[in-house]
Scaffold this motif. Structure first.
Motif, PDB file in Angstrom:
ATOM      1  N   SER A 193       0.779  -1.190  -0.570  1.00  0.00           N
ATOM      2  CA  SER A 193      -0.019   0.200   0.372  1.00  0.00           C
ATOM      3  C   SER A 193       0.801   1.441   0.237  1.00  0.00           C
ATOM      4  O   SER A 193       0.286   1.831   0.042  1.00  0.00           O
ATOM      5  CB  SER A 193      -1.388  -0.263   1.455  1.00  0.00           C
ATOM      6  OG  SER A 193       0.293   0.151   2.380  1.00  0.00           O
ATOM      7  N   ARG A 194       2.300   1.833   0.153  1.00  0.00           N
ATOM      8  CA  ARG A 194       3.260   2.164  -0.442  1.00  0.00           C
ATOM      9  C   ARG A 194       2.200   3.762  -1.362  1.00  0.00           C
ATOM     10  O   ARG A 194       2.451   4.433  -0.965  1.00  0.00           O
ATOM     11  CB  ARG A 194       4.373   2.325  -0.479  1.00  0.00           C
ATOM     12  CG  ARG A 194       4.575   1.599  -1.722  1.00  0.00           C
ATOM     13  CD  ARG A 194       6.345   0.352  -2.100  1.00  0.00           C
ATOM     14  NE  ARG A 194       6.690   0.292  -3.118  1.00  0.00           N
ATOM     15  CZ  ARG A 194       6.120  -0.528  -3.949  1.00  0.00           C
ATOM     16  NH1 ARG A 194       4.616  -1.531  -3.152  1.00  0.00           N
ATOM     17  NH2 ARG A 194       5.915  -1.214  -5.483  1.00  0.00           N
ATOM     18  N   ASP A 195       2.205   3.028  -2.165  1.00  0.00           N
ATOM     19  CA  ASP A 195       1.764   4.141  -2.865  1.00  0.00           C
ATOM     20  C   ASP A 195       0.180   4.900  -3.161  1.00  0.00           C
ATOM     21  O   ASP A 195       0.002   5.925  -3.390  1.00  0.00           O
ATOM     22  CB  ASP A 195       1.363   3.773  -4.471  1.00  0.00           C
ATOM     23  CG  ASP A 195       2.673   2.862  -5.430  1.00  0.00           C
ATOM     24  OD1 ASP A 195       3.175   3.365  -5.113  1.00  0.00           O
ATOM     25  OD2 ASP A 195       2.067   2.136  -5.896  1.00  0.00           O
ATOM     26  N   ASN A 196      -0.461   4.331  -1.647  1.00  0.00           N
ATOM     27  CA  ASN A 196      -1.311   5.068  -0.864  1.00  0.00           C
ATOM     28  C   ASN A 196      -1.008   6.393   0.282  1.00  0.00           C
ATOM     29  O   ASN A 196      -1.310   6.872   0.431  1.00  0.00           O
ATOM     30  CB  ASN A 196      -2.390   4.366  -0.317  1.00  0.00           C
ATOM     31  CG  ASN A 196      -3.348   3.113  -1.618  1.00  0.00           C
ATOM     32  OD1 ASN A 196      -3.473   2.976  -2.294  1.00  0.00           O
ATOM     33  ND2 ASN A 196      -3.693   1.968  -0.536  1.00  0.00           N
ATOM     34  N   PHE A 197       0.147   6.079   0.573  1.00  0.00           N
ATOM     35  CA  PHE A 197       0.998   7.309   1.152  1.00  0.00           C
ATOM     36  C   PHE A 197       0.716   8.716   0.841  1.00  0.00           C
ATOM     37  O   PHE A 197       1.180   8.445  -0.103  1.00  0.00           O
ATOM     38  CB  PHE A 197       2.184   7.102   1.844  1.00  0.00           C
ATOM     39  CG  PHE A 197       2.319   7.990   2.725  1.00  0.00           C
ATOM     40  CD1 PHE A 197       2.383   8.345   3.760  1.00  0.00           C
ATOM     41  CD2 PHE A 197       3.891   9.083   2.303  1.00  0.00           C
ATOM     42  CE1 PHE A 197       2.971   8.921   4.650  1.00  0.00           C
ATOM     43  CE2 PHE A 197       4.352   9.553   3.231  1.00  0.00           C
ATOM     44  CZ  PHE A 197       3.752   9.861   4.361  1.00  0.00           C
ATOM     45  N   ASN A 198       0.075   9.295   0.691  1.00  0.00           N
ATOM     46  CA  ASN A 198      -0.598  10.786   0.468  1.00  0.00           C
ATOM     47  C   ASN A 198       0.559  12.149   1.081  1.00  0.00           C
ATOM     48  O   ASN A 198       0.279  13.340   0.801  1.00  0.00           O
ATOM     49  CB  ASN A 198      -1.672  11.189   0.547  1.00  0.00           C
ATOM     50  CG  ASN A 198      -2.290  11.304   1.870  1.00  0.00           C
ATOM     51  OD1 ASN A 198      -1.576  11.124   3.320  1.00  0.00           O
ATOM     52  ND2 ASN A 198      -3.913  10.876   2.115  1.00  0.00           N
ATOM     53  N   ALA A 199       1.331  11.614   2.402  1.00  0.00           N
ATOM     54  CA  ALA A 199       1.943  12.790   2.983  1.00  0.00           C
ATOM     55  C   ALA A 199       1.054  13.691   3.751  1.00  0.00           C
ATOM     56  O   ALA A 199       1.787  14.806   4.185  1.00  0.00           O
ATOM     57  CB  ALA A 199       2.798  13.448   1.459  1.00  0.00           C
ATOM     58  N   GLU A 200      -0.048  13.361   4.519  1.00  0.00           N
ATOM     59  CA  GLU A 200      -0.387  14.358   4.813  1.00  0.00           C
ATOM     60  C   GLU A 200      -0.156  13.803   5.938  1.00  0.00           C
ATOM     61  O   GLU A 200      -0.500  15.018   6.601  1.00  0.00           O
ATOM     62  CB  GLU A 200      -2.253  14.091   4.634  1.00  0.00           C
ATOM     63  CG  GLU A 200      -2.667  14.236   3.091  1.00  0.00           C
ATOM     64  CD  GLU A 200      -4.332  14.513   2.719  1.00  0.00           C
ATOM     65  OE1 GLU A 200      -4.475  14.300   4.093  1.00  0.00           O
ATOM     66  OE2 GLU A 200      -4.444  14.502   1.914  1.00  0.00           O
ATOM     67  N   SER A 201       0.519  13.175   6.311  1.00  0.00           N
ATOM     68  CA  SER A 201       0.937  12.264   7.505  1.00  0.00           C
ATOM     69  C   SER A 201       2.621  12.357   7.410  1.00  0.00           C
ATOM     70  O   SER A 201       2.253  12.354   6.581  1.00  0.00           O
ATOM     71  CB  SER A 201      -0.115  11.827   8.518  1.00  0.00           C
ATOM     72  OG  SER A 201       0.378  10.602   7.835  1.00  0.00           O
ATOM     73  N   TRP A 233       5.558   9.721   8.087  1.00  0.00           N
ATOM     74  CA  TRP A 233       5.182   8.785   7.088  1.00  0.00           C
ATOM     75  C   TRP A 233       5.271   7.384   8.301  1.00  0.00           C
ATOM     76  O   TRP A 233       4.350   6.616   8.606  1.00  0.00           O
ATOM     77  CB  TRP A 233       6.965   7.832   6.714  1.00  0.00           C
ATOM     78  CG  TRP A 233       7.230   6.228   6.026  1.00  0.00           C
ATOM     79  CD1 TRP A 233       7.592   5.957   6.498  1.00  0.00           C
ATOM     80  CD2 TRP A 233       7.014   6.208   4.897  1.00  0.00           C
ATOM     81  NE1 TRP A 233       8.383   5.038   5.906  1.00  0.00           N
ATOM     82  CE2 TRP A 233       6.289   4.478   5.303  1.00  0.00           C
ATOM     83  CE3 TRP A 233       5.604   5.754   4.100  1.00  0.00           C
ATOM     84  CZ2 TRP A 233       6.710   3.446   4.560  1.00  0.00           C
ATOM     85  CZ3 TRP A 233       5.291   5.161   3.511  1.00  0.00           C
ATOM     86  CH2 TRP A 233       5.845   4.183   3.468  1.00  0.00           C
ATOM     87  N   TRP A 252       1.281   6.790   9.028  1.00  0.00           N
ATOM     88  CA  TRP A 252       1.047   6.174   8.606  1.00  0.00           C
ATOM     89  C   TRP A 252       1.481   5.012   8.372  1.00  0.00           C
ATOM     90  O   TRP A 252       0.444   3.748   8.845  1.00  0.00           O
ATOM     91  CB  TRP A 252       1.842   6.856   6.772  1.00  0.00           C
ATOM     92  CG  TRP A 252       0.551   5.820   6.247  1.00  0.00           C
ATOM     93  CD1 TRP A 252      -0.283   6.200   5.697  1.00  0.00           C
ATOM     94  CD2 TRP A 252       1.402   4.348   4.828  1.00  0.00           C
ATOM     95  NE1 TRP A 252      -0.730   5.315   4.483  1.00  0.00           N
ATOM     96  CE2 TRP A 252       0.304   4.100   4.098  1.00  0.00           C
ATOM     97  CE3 TRP A 252       2.390   4.155   5.205  1.00  0.00           C
ATOM     98  CZ2 TRP A 252       0.115   3.564   3.457  1.00  0.00           C
ATOM     99  CZ3 TRP A 252       2.566   2.985   4.331  1.00  0.00           C
ATOM    100  CH2 TRP A 252       1.868   2.219   3.756  1.00  0.00           C
TER     101      TRP A 252
END
Length: 162
Positions: free
Chosen positions: A45-53, A55, A58
């Motif tokens: 799911s690494r591509d789902n990390f949206n950098a709003e928080s 790492w 997450w």
């Protein structure tokens, strides 16, 4: 999973993953299964990390979701993954759980509800109330009260064990 991704994006946070997995398992075999599954899910799911928080925040979310999902599946009698050994890099961290005091604390934590386990683990990692609320999906204002109540329950359990 690529070794570069593991070395750079998972291994620095192995301590987080270990603590969460340890709080939701009762045997070394289960712990190893959960650890591997968390790492696999982070990679998938690494591509789902949206950098709003951050790492690390997450990773907490992924680890908690994996552990809670597998805990529910085990309660239903389902098991969907097979274990190999932990990677050599994390064995030293896993051995850190050998002290009697730490084992007593983890035993007490295992007697909490699933969500309270997550809250106290995040608190012990010195996460802010806002981060804890974000990770578990709770109102930030209620986190302080919840932590106070959890501490009281843990103290009572530990005193009863001594």
């Amino acid at each position: 999973m690529g070794s570069d991704f593991y070395q750079q994006s998972i291994l620095p946070f192995a301590g987080i993953i270990i603590k969460i997995c340890r709080a939701y398992t009762h045997s070394q075999e289960d712990f190893e299964d959960y650890y591997q599954e968390v790492c696999l899910q982070i990679w998938r799911s690494r591509d789902n990390f949206n950098a709003e928080s951050k790492w690390s925040t997450w990773i907490y979310k992924v680890a908690l979701n994996v552990c809670l999902t597998h805990l529910k599946q085990r309660k239903k009698g389902e098991q969907q993954f097979v274990s190999d050994a932990l990677p050599d890099e994390v064995h030293d961290d896993a051995k850190a759980f050998g002290s009697d005091e730490l084992n007593l604390l983890y035993n007490a934590i295992k007697h909490l509800s699933e969500i309270d386990r997550a809250v106290i683990l995040l608190y012990l990692e010195e996460k802010s109330y806002a981060e804890i609320g974000e990770i578990i999906g709770a109102n930030t204002n209620s986190i302080g009260v919840r932590i106070t109540r959890i501490k009281e329950r843990l103290n009572k359990f530990i005193q009863a064990q001594e």
